[in-house]
Design a protein around this motif. Structure first.
Motif: not given
Lengths: 154, 83, 154, 83
Positions: C9-27
């Motif tokens: 879980v993250r609460v942040q001002a910055e944008d996120f990168d969907v591909a990087a987050e998919i990679e985090r879970l499935a890579g």
């Protein structure tokens, strides 16, 4: 929104890039409030599976996927819709299928993606064959009754 | 008539495609499946349970009650497992 | 699967990168059969909106999102779960919120993502203020009764 | 007791945070909302419709019937619009 969006459908051996497909539907647009992606991947079934081999009926696959995509575009207020289905040899951890739905509204994006996956499972002419790690013979995956049942929700 | 086969239907019959001339009394998809099965051998093995065979005519899903066209491409295959 | 996954879980001002987050879970994983992403984005509301300003309650946002994430991880057989919610000024076309769910099974990934979005809408301490393009004053977005209703599905 | 305000509750009251000493008969969240509203001025404007105000005690959502703790952080805010 007045006209249904024009779905983007591809049937290919090559892998796909989820980020690029999101960008295709939402990049530079200011009217897209929700983007849902579904990625179906090859599992190793607890270490048992070496690869899937996906056979398809080329002349029919494209037209059937387009048909169900157009139905989704009529039923939900989507601003964009992409479906990519791979064929050929696919190993555990690799992608099989991608659905991307974009809409002004969250529920439309979720429901359309869920609907499309139910229909792809039971209506798109693809067949999976499992190649085990061990020396056992390859075997065709059997269709699940629950997949056919799932269509009744729609 | 052009027949095309997929997945284990293709494997059991042992060919991907063939052209057949149907007798006049083979009028529906169900008739076609029965006629093919009665050829025996690989066909009997592939069509042992005709009820589970799915059929498409000219790339559209059809039921077993559907009349056959005069000409066209008829595909026989197992229930699909895509997605 | 025996233990629920540990949500990210993250609460942040910055944008996120969907591909990087998919990679985090499935890579690199061979047991993930389905990945669903939901991206909520800022719409321009037909050209009316210049930007959203998202206020949040920092001390509470993280703990509330973690709580609902843990509930999802208990209710569905997820192999991974990520939730990112942005705050601050966000313009049309930019990302607001991301939910990523990974599972062996398609339905679990879809349902958990849908559930999480319903709960984030009505339970996470964030408030949106609309800044119009024209000289009109900014105004707070009103909560919708339908969002509260949506929770009853779960 | 520490009070924190968000969104239009914060804007109408005109502050983000304050510390108050509550009378002994202010026992529940509903009592607190009523007591604040009776301060008048900005408080009366912010709490004109106390029923719609959401409250959290020490970062947990609570109902208006919830008893107040002896000490802690009480947050007042409008219905949430995240996601």
């Amino acid at each position: 929104m007045t006209l249904p969006c024009v779905p983007h459908v591809r049937v290919q051996a090559e892998d796909f890039d989820v980020a690029a497909e999101i960008e295709r539907l939402a990049g530079g647009r200011r009217d897209v409030g929700a983007v849902v992606t579904f990625t179906g991947r090859c599992r190793d079934e607890g270490g048992r599976l070496a690869a899937l081999e996906i056979e398809h009926y080329p002349a029919m696959a494209d037209s059937q996927i387009n048909r169900v995509a157009q139905e989704a575009a009529r039923r939900w207020p989507l601003t964009g819709l992409t479906i990519i289905h791979r064929f050929g040899r696919i190993e555990p951890g690799q992608n099989i299928v991608l659905v991307v739905t974009a809409s002004s509204h969250r529920k439309a994006a979720f429901e359309a993606a869920d609907f499309l996956m139910d229909y792809l499972k039971s209506r798109a002419p693809f067949w999976k064959k499992e190649h085990p790690v061990q020396g056992e013979p390859a075997r065709w995956v059997e269709a699940k009754g629950e997949d056919e049942e799932a269509l009744k929700r729609w | 008539m052009k027949l095309v086969y997929f997945a284990w239907v293709r494997e059991r019959i042992g060919k991907e495609v063939e052209t057949v001339t149907l007798p006049a009394d083979v009028g529906t998809v169900a008739d076609l499946l029965k006629w093919l099965k009665e050829r025996g051998g690989n066909y009997a093995a592939a069509l042992e349970h005709p009820d589970i065979i799915r059929v498409a005519i000219d790339h559209e899903h059809v039921t077993h009650e559907t009349p056959l066209p005069r000409d066209g491409e008829i595909a026989l295959f197992p229930p699909m497992t895509g997605g």
